[in-house]
Each structure stands twice: as C-alpha cells, then as structure tokens.
Design a protein around this motif. Structure first.
Motif, short mmCIF file in Angstrom:
data_model
loop_
_atom_site.label_atom_id
_atom_site.label_comp_id
_atom_site.label_asym_id
_atom_site.label_seq_id
_atom_site.Cartn_x
_atom_site.Cartn_y
_atom_site.Cartn_z
N ASP A 14 1.14 -0.89 0.60
CA ASP A 14 -0.26 -0.27 0.40
C ASP A 14 0.93 1.07 -0.13
O ASP A 14 1.28 1.48 1.37
N LEU A 15 0.95 2.20 -1.30
CA LEU A 15 1.54 3.03 -0.64
C LEU A 15 1.38 4.35 0.05
O LEU A 15 2.34 4.65 0.86
N GLN A 16 0.17 5.01 0.22
CA GLN A 16 0.23 5.24 1.21
C GLN A 16 0.73 4.85 2.25
O GLN A 16 1.08 6.19 3.04
N ARG A 17 0.69 3.82 2.56
CA ARG A 17 0.97 3.07 4.27
C ARG A 17 2.46 3.39 3.79
O ARG A 17 3.46 3.75 4.92
N ALA A 18 2.95 3.38 2.85
CA ALA A 18 4.79 3.84 2.61
C ALA A 18 4.71 5.15 2.90
O ALA A 18 5.97 5.52 3.56
N LEU A 19 3.90 5.93 2.79
CA LEU A 19 4.22 6.81 2.93
C LEU A 19 4.28 7.82 4.59
O LEU A 19 4.85 8.58 5.14
N ASP A 20 2.85 7.24 4.57
CA ASP A 20 2.91 7.28 6.53
C ASP A 20 4.04 6.90 7.19
O ASP A 20 3.81 6.94 8.56
N ILE A 21 4.45 5.77 6.67
CA ILE A 21 6.05 5.13 7.51
C ILE A 21 6.67 5.92 7.49
O ILE A 21 7.72 6.70 8.44
N VAL A 22 7.01 7.16 6.63
CA VAL A 22 7.94 7.93 5.66
C VAL A 22 7.59 9.18 7.00
O VAL A 22 8.07 9.45 7.83
N ASP A 23 6.30 9.54 7.52
CA ASP A 23 5.98 10.36 8.39
C ASP A 23 6.36 10.40 9.12
O ASP A 23 6.89 11.71 10.37
N MET A 24 5.96 8.73 9.93
CA MET A 24 6.42 8.43 11.03
C MET A 24 8.60 8.61 11.27
O MET A 24 7.89 9.14 12.27
N VAL A 25 8.36 8.57 10.61
CA VAL A 25 9.70 8.13 10.50
C VAL A 25 10.60 10.00 10.85
O VAL A 25 11.74 9.78 11.47
N ALA A 26 10.00 10.06 10.36
CA ALA A 26 10.33 11.91 10.12
C ALA A 26 10.26 12.53 11.17
O ALA A 26 10.95 13.24 12.70
N GLU A 27 8.85 11.59 12.09
CA GLU A 27 8.87 12.38 13.47
C GLU A 27 9.31 11.78 14.77
O GLU A 27 9.20 12.49 15.31
N SER A 28 10.04 10.64 14.74
CA SER A 28 11.22 10.72 14.99
C SER A 28 12.31 10.70 15.66
O SER A 28 13.24 10.62 16.45
N GLY A 29 12.64 11.64 15.25
CA GLY A 29 13.88 12.58 14.75
C GLY A 29 14.89 11.59 14.12
O GLY A 29 16.04 12.06 14.39
#
Length: 350
Positions: free
Chosen positions: A31-46
C-alpha cells in the motif's frame, strides 16, 4: 580516527550523533499510502534517514519451485514460500520510489535504498539518491559494488553471513573505484536475530581492520542491542520499522513501532553523549560535589597549644581542610591558635 562523511547536510562520524536509518522493507504491505505514512512516522521520530529496497521478484530471482529456491519450511517468518513469492510480496514497486523520496525530502529525511541490480542503480541515480546500501547477501556481487562505487556516493555494507575475507574483498573493490566513503555494518542475517548472536564486539574490530565508519544493522527485538552498539563505536544504526506489528507484514515481527523508534533515536544519542572522552577528570557539573568531598576539620573547640587528636580532628565533609590522607601526620601536633568547631584544619592552624 576514521574520516567522517557528509550526506545531504548530515555527517556520519564519531563526533556526530548516531545516524539512524529506518528501513521500510516490505512493511508497506503493498500500500503506497502506508509507505508514505511510515515516512511521516520516521520523520516525527527524529531519525535522519529512511531506506527502501529496490528490486522486483524478476530482478532478484526466478520463479522456480526447485528445492534450492524454497525457503526452509521451519523459517519462523517465511517458511513455506519460495523466493519469488516472498519478493513479489515484499518488493517496493518502481513507480513508488519517486513519491516516497519526495515525501521523505519534504519531511527533512534522507531517502535512499539498497539496489540489487543495475536497473535499480539506474532508477536510484535518476532520483539523485545521496548514498547506497549493499545488502548482506549482495556483498559478493562485485560488479554491483563497482557500479555503485562509481557513483562517488557513500556506501553502507552489511556483513551478515560474510567472512572477513568477503568484507575485505568488498571494501577493496569499492576503493579500487576511487570511493573511500564506506560504512561497514555488523549484521546477523537471521530474522529475527537473537541478541546472543549479535557479536557486537566485532564492531571495533571492523573499524580498526578496515579503517571505515562502523555500525549495526539490527534484526533483534527492541533497541537494547542498538544502544550497546553505540557504546562500542557504532556511528550508524539501521532498524526495520512499521506502523504496527499487529498489522502484519513480511518484516513486522522484528520491526520497531513508532514509540520504539523515537526511543531509539533519543537513547542512542544519550549513549553517544555519555561516551565522552577517555580522560578521568572532574567535569564542570561536578564542582559542587568536589566542594563537598571530605577533608580534615576541627570538630570541637581547642586552645592554642593543645595537641591534635581523634577527639578534636576528624575527616568529614565538606572540603576546605587538609586531605584526609594527612590525618596520621597531623595527629599529635600542637595547634598554633584557638579554633572553634567547624574550622578547616590547615597548616596555618596546626
């Protein structure tokens, strides 16, 4: 000390906080949207970087059910599948790379990938990938290493299932192309990996043997092994990540969830800051403790001429008097002057 490397405004090196790579792998679950959501999560992690794997089932293997193409039936995650089935499920489609890279860059992350053949390198070069990762099982693919080395970009090598000879050959192959920006990651190529098989003490061995930056590609559960690796000199940490292990996915069982990734970023930096330098000295924050160390004090009123004794002189806190080690030396010496209790015992008074 090994040279540090600059990657898209970040540096990888001993004097920098650990470079944390979040590996998406197949945890996008198609799921591409899930991949993008993972990217957002990684960004928020620092974390600083997010990594993909660039292959298709056809570029990495062939569709065959011959025994050697089947994953062992007792494999805890992928038993019962052949390689083609696994890679069909886990791959990141070529057309997803551009939007994932774009999202990562918009969130301040470094996007990059592990290529598995020349077509993947071509794709990643078209996206201006700033560095490359060579997966453990590709460390012996010398034509691939040469191709990646010729990009002139930093290369991260995982050493799972490799011997020192394999690593040396890979490092020398890259250097022969004029590229010396190499990071070698200690890695146990099992999924999930047992902490007891991590052998983290190889991290300084790899650093010193090859003169490279070193790190850990970690497939254990949790963040304990990664934090320990920082204490042993790791400057790069790679962990697989997911939004939720409960959602499933080919690598979800040993992947970090959002709160765990954020904890890894924070605690790895704490571990790095705690390393300090190999010099024993008082720190600036210890000034108050230094002031409160023991010393010799007059503990009851005395008159000039009285002799120093265990009744009137003791080693107590705070500092200010003679060092406690002088206690035996001053006992029996006459006081030069009257002293009240709480007077630091110095050579001026005894």
């Amino acid at each position: 000390m090994q040279a540090s490397y600059e990657v898209s405004g970040h540096r990888i090196g001993n004097s920098e906080r650990p470079f944390i790579i979040a590996e998406v792998s197949g945890n996008h679950n198609g799921d591409l949207q899930r991949a993008l959501d993972i990217v957002d999560m990684v960004a928020e992690s620092g974390a600083q970087a997010v990594k993909l794997q660039s292959y298709t089932a056809d570029t990495i293997t062939i569709d065959s059910n011959k025994p050697q193409f089947n994953i062992s039936a007792d494999h805890p995650l992928w038993g019962g599948k052949n390689l083609y089935q696994l890679y069909t499920e886990a791959h990141t489609p070529w057309e997803w790379h551009a939007p994932i890279f774009e999202r990562a860059r918009s969130r301040g992350l470094i996007p990059f990938s592990s290529p598995f053949d020349a077509s993947a390198v071509e794709l990643l070069e078209s996206l201006d990938a700033p560095l490359y990762k060579i997966a453990s099982l590709e460390i012996g693919d010398l034509p691939l290493l040469r191709l990646v080395a010729r990009t002139g970009k930093p290369i991260i090598l995982s050493n799972g299932a490799a011997s020192m000879t394999d690593i040396d050959t890979a490092v020398q192959t890259i250097r022969a192309e004029g590229n010396d920006q190499i990071v070698v990651l200690a890695c146990t190529s099992s999924y999930p990996a047992a902490a007891s098989e991590s052998n983290l003490r190889t991290i300084p061995v790899l650093r010193d043997a090859f003169g490279v930056q070193v790190g850990l590609s970690d497939h254990t559960m949790g963040i304990g092994a990664a934090i320990a690796a920082v204490a042993l000199g790791a400057t790069v940490i790679e962990k697989h990540v997911t939004l939720s292990r409960a959602d499933g996915g080919v690598d979800s069982d040993f992947s970090l969830e959002p709160a765990e990734l954020a904890a890894l970023v924070q605690e790895s930096q704490t571990a790095w800051e705690a390393l300090g330098s190999p010099v024993i000295r008082q720190t600036a924050s210890e000034s108050e403790s230094q002031r409160l160390r023991r010393s010799l004090y007059v503990v009851k009123p005395v008159r000039a001429g009285e002799l120093a004794s265990p009744e009137n002189v003791r080693s107590i806190r705070p500092a200010g008097g003679l060092e406690p080690g002088m206690y035996e030396t001053v006992l029996g010496r006459p006081f030069r002057t009257d002293c009240e209790a709480g007077t630091p015992l110095t050579w001026d008074v005894v």
